[in-house]
Design an enzyme around this catalytic site. Structure first.
Site, PDB file in Angstrom:
ATOM      1  N   LYS A 176      -3.617  -0.560  15.957  1.00 56.28           N
ATOM      2  CA  LYS A 176      -3.755  -0.917  14.545  1.00 56.28           C
ATOM      3  C   LYS A 176      -4.623   0.085  13.782  1.00 56.28           C
ATOM      4  O   LYS A 176      -4.249   0.518  12.684  1.00 56.28           O
ATOM      5  CB  LYS A 176      -4.359  -2.327  14.450  1.00 56.28           C
ATOM      6  CG  LYS A 176      -4.779  -2.762  13.064  1.00 56.28           C
ATOM      7  CD  LYS A 176      -5.191  -4.205  13.056  1.00 56.28           C
ATOM      8  CE  LYS A 176      -6.389  -4.475  13.946  1.00 56.28           C
ATOM      9  NZ  LYS A 176      -7.646  -3.945  13.390  1.00 56.28           N
ATOM     10  N   THR A 177      -5.780   0.434  14.331  1.00 53.40           N
ATOM     11  CA  THR A 177      -6.678   1.366  13.639  1.00 53.40           C
ATOM     12  C   THR A 177      -6.026   2.728  13.468  1.00 53.40           C
ATOM     13  O   THR A 177      -6.197   3.391  12.437  1.00 53.40           O
ATOM     14  CB  THR A 177      -8.002   1.504  14.419  1.00 53.40           C
ATOM     15  OG1 THR A 177      -8.578   0.207  14.584  1.00 53.40           O
ATOM     16  CG2 THR A 177      -8.974   2.393  13.674  1.00 53.40           C
ATOM     17  N   ASP A 216      -7.666  -4.460   6.325  1.00 54.97           N
ATOM     18  CA  ASP A 216      -7.609  -4.689   7.767  1.00 54.97           C
ATOM     19  C   ASP A 216      -8.025  -6.131   8.076  1.00 54.97           C
ATOM     20  O   ASP A 216      -8.726  -6.771   7.287  1.00 54.97           O
ATOM     21  CB  ASP A 216      -8.548  -3.702   8.469  1.00 54.97           C
ATOM     22  CG  ASP A 216      -8.382  -3.699   9.972  1.00 54.97           C
ATOM     23  OD1 ASP A 216      -7.361  -4.217  10.455  1.00 54.97           O
ATOM     24  OD2 ASP A 216      -9.273  -3.184  10.662  1.00 54.97           O
ATOM     25  N   GLU A 217      -7.595  -6.638   9.215  1.00 55.51           N
ATOM     26  CA  GLU A 217      -7.937  -8.007   9.662  1.00 55.51           C
ATOM     27  C   GLU A 217      -7.612  -9.029   8.573  1.00 55.51           C
ATOM     28  O   GLU A 217      -8.411  -9.922   8.255  1.00 55.51           O
ATOM     29  CB  GLU A 217      -9.424  -8.097  10.060  1.00 55.51           C
ATOM     30  CG  GLU A 217      -9.854  -7.104  11.115  1.00 55.51           C
ATOM     31  CD  GLU A 217      -9.319  -7.410  12.509  1.00 55.51           C
ATOM     32  OE1 GLU A 217      -8.525  -8.366  12.640  1.00 55.51           O
ATOM     33  OE2 GLU A 217      -9.675  -6.685  13.449  1.00 55.51           O
ATOM     34  N   GLN A 241      -4.654 -13.765  16.345  1.00 54.01           N
ATOM     35  CA  GLN A 241      -6.070 -13.497  16.580  1.00 54.01           C
ATOM     36  C   GLN A 241      -6.943 -14.039  15.452  1.00 54.01           C
ATOM     37  O   GLN A 241      -8.070 -13.589  15.257  1.00 54.01           O
ATOM     38  CB  GLN A 241      -6.304 -11.994  16.754  1.00 54.01           C
ATOM     39  CG  GLN A 241      -5.613 -11.413  17.976  1.00 54.01           C
ATOM     40  CD  GLN A 241      -5.977  -9.971  18.231  1.00 54.01           C
ATOM     41  OE1 GLN A 241      -7.112  -9.646  18.594  1.00 54.01           O
ATOM     42  NE2 GLN A 241      -5.018  -9.080  18.041  1.00 54.01           N
ATOM     43  N   ARG A 244      -8.362  -8.927  25.885  1.00 57.15           N
ATOM     44  CA  ARG A 244      -9.441  -7.930  25.980  1.00 57.15           C
ATOM     45  C   ARG A 244      -9.370  -7.191  27.322  1.00 57.15           C
ATOM     46  O   ARG A 244      -9.978  -6.132  27.479  1.00 57.15           O
ATOM     47  CB  ARG A 244     -10.826  -8.583  25.898  1.00 57.15           C
ATOM     48  CG  ARG A 244     -11.175  -9.380  24.643  1.00 57.15           C
ATOM     49  CD  ARG A 244     -10.918  -8.654  23.372  1.00 57.15           C
ATOM     50  NE  ARG A 244      -9.587  -9.000  22.862  1.00 57.15           N
ATOM     51  CZ  ARG A 244      -8.941  -8.328  21.923  1.00 57.15           C
ATOM     52  NH1 ARG A 244      -9.462  -7.237  21.415  1.00 57.15           N
ATOM     53  NH2 ARG A 244      -7.741  -8.713  21.507  1.00 57.15           N
TER      54      ARG A 244
END
Length: 723
Positions: free
Chosen positions: A32-33, A215-216, A246, A595
């Site tokens: 994503k980043t 973002d997010e 998430q 994770r």
């Protein structure tokens, strides 16, 4: 390296989209980043001025990392990269007159807000014994997050307390204005109000920002949604990136509908799904996908990786939280012996109170660790408060402890009274407690004298109790002081967590009593002091990471332990009271699973101490949603609704050579063990019984082995008595 080098087709589609709304549903570990930073660089490369690009994320750390990556691509100069709060502060400083401030306005943190509320309460003659300042501060914060001004809140009051809040809210806002200040909620609320109501302000910033990336997006609240929507309402070049699976911050205002309804808000939006995961093995992804597919509120997609296979997921069923911590520690040591580094491991838990057993076990085993997102257990305020009561009981000369808790919980002993007692103690050369006991001669008002006398009587009651039973003293301190009642009545968002922590202290004391039947309060306090007085690990030390799952979002580790996988803990019983609670708890588990890069280990217990008493548990429903073929031992977990104490087959998880006795003989067998017996255990070897508790099927023994002290339930432990 070019902007479009080493990107997947889906990433390329998101990066190269120019005009119009774009929704990027980015699965865990899907880059994503990379997409956000490359998209900014691509826009600049296509001739779009960096000054007109806005990238918003949720933490200063994330913003810093994003800026660094964009700099490496040569495109950051002029791009506005910020958190929502920082962006709004910057916007408001350029038009302070619109919010009746000057450009040098200050921003109040939570401590400043509490002080301001206290001043308002004093003006309104509201007793802090009846309502805590924190209760009003939280109520005002909720009102601002719901986009309500003091006037709007006053129009909708419902009940006696809301009516008081309305008065406090109005005067609180007036005090902020008088102090040329804004609080954190004001930064968002004022900016959103101006974007809605002030055409000049709205046009100015719409002309400034032609391309907006958030973002997010699944973590945005209502006010943040309004800000993003109005900034983008002119050109509609809004790129929202996030993952509905998430979304784990509903308890603090995040609205999952913001991302789920994005295509309703923008029917022409392009949807790009990032489904290739670059982090985890296929086994881990299959487990995560299987569990999260049980949620209704989501956007369907399938995570995959080019990395095939991966080791099966291990499930360790342990006897209690101590056995769980010891099992995790020994597994880590085994990995270390095979060449791993301590930094490869993370231990996740649902609540901060669970960290205590791991801290204790890791110290015993010599495993370096660091706590993320929390102070060490015995340094947490509520734990230190209750411990301070014990210190005063044990040692009347402990002035530091006495000063800490003389008005905790609030009992009407103000700072002036405390200062008077301290001066008198110093003048007479006695302890603060001794001065308090002679409070009648201190020249204080009758109300202050009465309050101090109640405190000294409380301490006297605690001192009259046997100091050989520490758990009883801890419970008495919690109950007689009203500490838990205070937390229950408060609006502290962490009140439930703080209650869990003081109950965990009672569990620690009960554990101490079992291990050290000849010990007592002073020995216990010495143990606590040594635990909390350790030096911090150096920044560059190799360490295992201990953290809540909420704190783990955005991180990754080669090996992850998800602990406490029991019904009522994960999913948490409190969350299940909410209609949407189970889905958010499942998303929390999904975050924890994803994770892990190479190996995932799940642990659960047969029993867990609650408020000092051992309560039997049942496995989390989420474990049963993992396909059995992905688990290393398909028989490791009982059927849903069955506790670990229900079937003798659970001995299989401990690799015991000797099977436990059958039910008809369990009582006679269990009662035959005594303190001082020498025993042999199939896993831990030879040891000596330190203490015995419980009866029949629930009888447990505390045994000292070479590997450490363990609490074992005789039904499962298969102990053999030695001559």
């Amino acid at each position: 390296m070019g902007i479009l080098d080493d990107v997947t087709p889906a990433q390329r589609e998101a990066i190269t989209h120019i005009d119009g709304p774009l929704l990027v549903v980015a699965g865990a570990g899907s880059g994503k980043t990379r997409v956000i930073t490359r998209r900014v660089a691509y826009l600049v490369e296509r001739g779009i001025g960096p000054y007109s690009i806005l990238a918003i994320t949720f933490t200063n750390k994330a913003a810093g990392e994003m800026k660094e990556r964009i700099e490496q691509l040569g495109a950051s100069r002029g791009v506005w990269i910020s958190t929502f709060h920082s962006m709004c502060a910057r916007m408001l400083r350029q038009s302070p007159e619109l919010i009746e401030r000057d450009r040098n306005f200050v921003i109040y943190d939570t401590a400043d807000q509490a002080a301001c509320v206290k001043g308002v309460m004093k003006r309104l003659e509201i007793s802090s014994q009846e309502y805590s300042p924190q209760k009003f501060r939280n109520a005002i914060s909720r009102a601002k997050n719901d986009f309500q001004t003091p006037e709007q809140f006053a129009e909708r009051v419902d009940g006696y307390f809301d009516n008081i809040v309305a008065k406090v809210y109005r005067l609180y806002n007036e005090a902020l204005a008088a102090g040329n200040a804004l609080d954190f909620d004001d930064l968002l609320m004022c900016a959103a109000r101006l974007l809605i109501d002030n055409e000049d302000f709205r046009t100015r910033w719409q002309e400034r920002f032609h391309y907006i990336l958030v973002d997010e997006y699944q973590d945005t609240n209502r006010t943040q949604y309004i800000i993003a929507r109005h900034l983008a309402s002119g050109r509609r070049n809004l790129c929202a990136t996030g993952d509905p699976d998430q979304s784990i911050y509903g308890w603090r205002g995040a609205d999952l509908r913001n991302i789920l309804d994005f295509q309703k808000d923008y029917p022409d939006a392009r949807l790009v799904k990032l489904e290739e995961n670059f982090r985890s093995t296929q086994v881990i992804l299959d487990a995560a996908s299987a569990v999260i597919s049980n949620n209704v509120e989501r956007i369907e997609r399938d995570l995959f990786t080019t990395r095939q296979g991966g080791s099966a997921i291990k499930v360790f069923a342990c006897m209690d939280e101590e056995d769980e911590a010891y099992t995790v520690g020994k597994a880590i040591i085994q990995h270390i012996d095979n060449g791993s580094s301590y930094g490869d491991f993370a231990v996740f838990y649902r609540t901060n109170a669970q960290s205590r057993a791991f801290e204790t076990s890791f110290r015993t085993l010599g495993i370096p660790y660091v706590l993320v997102g929390a102070v060490e257990f015995y340094n947490r305020k509520e734990v230190k408060d209750i411990t301070a009561y014990l210190r005063v009981v044990a040692n009347e000369q402990d002035n530091v402890a006495a000063a800490r808790i003389i008005n905790v919980p609030p009992r009407g002993i103000g700072a002036r009274t405390v200062a008077t007692l301290e001066r008198r103690a110093q003048a007479e050369g006695v302890s603060m407690m001794r001065a308090a006991m002679g409070v009648e001669a201190a020249g204080l008002a009758t109300r202050a004298v009465s309050a101090v006398q109640k405190f000294t009587q409380l301490i006297a009651t605690l001192k009259s109790m046997p100091q050989t039973h520490v758990a009883d003293l801890v419970r008495a301190a919690i109950e007689l002081t009203g500490y838990e009642t205070m937390l229950t009545a408060s609006s502290d968002l962490r009140a439930d967590e703080r209650i869990d922590n003081i109950r965990e202290l009672a569990s620690a004391a009960a554990e101490y009593d079992d291990i050290h039947p000849d010990g007592g309060l002073l020995d216990f306090l010495e143990t606590v002091a040594l635990v909390s007085d350790t030096d911090a690990l150096p920044d560059d030390a190799e360490h295992v990471t201990l953290m809540t799952i909420h704190s783990a979002k955005g991180l990754e580790f080669p090996v992850v332990f998800i602990t406490g996988m029991e019904q009522g803990l994960l999913p948490h019983a409190k969350a299940l009271e909410d209609p949407n609670g189970e889905e958010e708890e499942r998303r929390l588990f999904y975050v924890a699973v994803t994770r892990a890069q190479h190996e995932l280990i799940i642990t659960l217990t047969a029993g867990r101490r609650t408020y000092g008493a051992l309560e039997f548990t049942e496995p989390s429903c989420f474990i049963h949603e993992i396909p059995s073929q992905l688990l290393e031992d398909q028989h490791a977990v009982p059927a849903p609704g069955v506790g670990l104490d229900a079937d003798d087959e659970f001995a299989i998880d401990y690799d015991f050579d000797q099977s436990p006795p059958q039910d008809e003989s369990i009582s006679e067998f269990a009662e035959s063990f005594r303190r001082g017996d020498y025993v042999e255990h199939g896993k831990f070897g030879r040891g000596r019984v330190l203490s015995v508790s419980g009866r029949g099927r629930k009888r447990t023994v505390r045994v000292s082995f070479a590997a450490g002290e363990k609490t074992l339930r005789l039904k499962f432990a298969a102990l053999k008595r030695l001559p």
